[in-house]
Design a protein around this motif. Structure first.
Motif, PDB file in Angstrom:
ATOM      1  N   ALA A 179      -2.794  -0.868  -4.173  1.00 20.17           N
ATOM      2  CA  ALA A 179      -3.679   0.290  -4.332  1.00 20.17           C
ATOM      3  C   ALA A 179      -5.128  -0.077  -4.025  1.00 20.17           C
ATOM      4  O   ALA A 179      -5.844   0.677  -3.348  1.00 20.17           O
ATOM      5  N   ILE A 180      -5.564  -1.253  -4.490  1.00 18.49           N
ATOM      6  CA  ILE A 180      -6.937  -1.692  -4.223  1.00 18.49           C
ATOM      7  C   ILE A 180      -7.137  -1.945  -2.734  1.00 18.49           C
ATOM      8  O   ILE A 180      -8.188  -1.610  -2.160  1.00 18.49           O
ATOM      9  N   TRP A 182      -7.502   1.347  -0.934  1.00 17.01           N
ATOM     10  CA  TRP A 182      -8.782   1.958  -1.264  1.00 17.01           C
ATOM     11  C   TRP A 182      -9.921   1.329  -0.450  1.00 17.01           C
ATOM     12  O   TRP A 182     -10.862   2.011  -0.056  1.00 17.01           O
ATOM     13  N   ASN A 183      -9.839   0.019  -0.211  1.00 10.74           N
ATOM     14  CA  ASN A 183     -10.920  -0.708   0.469  1.00 10.74           C
ATOM     15  C   ASN A 183     -10.500  -1.226   1.846  1.00 10.74           C
ATOM     16  O   ASN A 183     -11.094  -2.192   2.349  1.00 10.74           O
TER      17      ASN A 183
END
Length: 234
Positions: free
Chosen positions: A46-47, A50-51
């Motif tokens: 997920a991180i 996101w980035n």
């Protein structure tokens, strides 16, 4: 909040009660380690999503500056090489520590699992093998099983939903948009290093080359035949 903890405690302790004795402890800790792996991998994925643009920008800049430094060496431009190489090292450091931080995200469930084990089994020495006088504390079992399950999961996550596509995106982001020029290509010269299409047809390989050769041969042959069938010219 305390009520939620009671529900969580009941959920986590349930696998320990499926088998008696030491076998139940191994099974329950293995299930706990699986939860740590899954929650950590989900968080890391997920991180990353996101980035993703930030990671891709760092990788692309690193590759671009590296290629500029290699081309500067090929052009024997020492000043440009030092400048480009300095920026390449800077972007490499940023990309490396970004990936290290991303991996650290996947470890966050482990301390919470250790804290729960400390409350449940903190005062108990657990035998590693039944019948042997060799006992260890709860961290040994969780960390050992976590490492084993993390390795096994890394081999199958490419075939799992969510984890597989995320892993492919990570590989694509790690390669960057521009091909990284190897240092072995320095002596090849700038032309060889910049070749991007090895499938261009050469005159010898072109499908029309054979027809052109046959046509030229027929023309040459026709001219010679014309000389032989016209004896009056001699």
């Amino acid at each position: 909040m305390e009520q939620y903890y009671i529900y969580l405690d009941y959920f986590l302790i349930w696998p320990y009660r499926l088998l008696p004795g030491l076998a139940g402890f191994w099974l329950g800790t293995a299930v706990l380690a699986i939860w740590c792996v899954l929650l950590g991998e989900l968080s890391m994925g997920a991180i990353f999503l996101w980035n993703r643009e930030h990671y891709a920008e760092q990788t692309n800049e690193m590759v671009r500056m590296h290629n500029l430094s290699v081309r500067a060496i090929q052009a024997k431009d020492k000043k440009s090489y030092k400048a480009a190489n300095s920026f390449a090292n800077e972007h490499f450091g940023k990309a490396f520590f970004a990936q290290a931080a991303l991996f650290a995200v996947s470890l966050w469930p482990v301390p919470f699992a250790l804290a729960w084990l400390a409350e449940r089994f903190g005062t108990i020495d657990i035998p590693v093998v039944p019948g042997l006088d060799w006992a260890m504390g709860y961290p040994f079992f969780l960390i050992l099983l976590y490492i084993i399950e993390r390795i096994l999961f890394s081999r199958i996550k490419g075939r799992l939903p969510f984890f597989g596509p995320v892993a492919e995106l990570q590989r694509q982001t790690g390669r960057g948009k521009e091909r990284m020029i190897g240092w072995g290509e320095v002596n090849a010269g700038p032309v060889a290093a910049s070749k991007s299409d090895d499938n261009v047809d050469t005159p010898q390989d072109s499908p029309n080359a054979k027809d052109a050769t046959d046509t030229k041969g027929a023309t040459d042959g026709g001219g010679e035949t014309g000389k032989e069938t016209n004896p009056e010219t001699n």
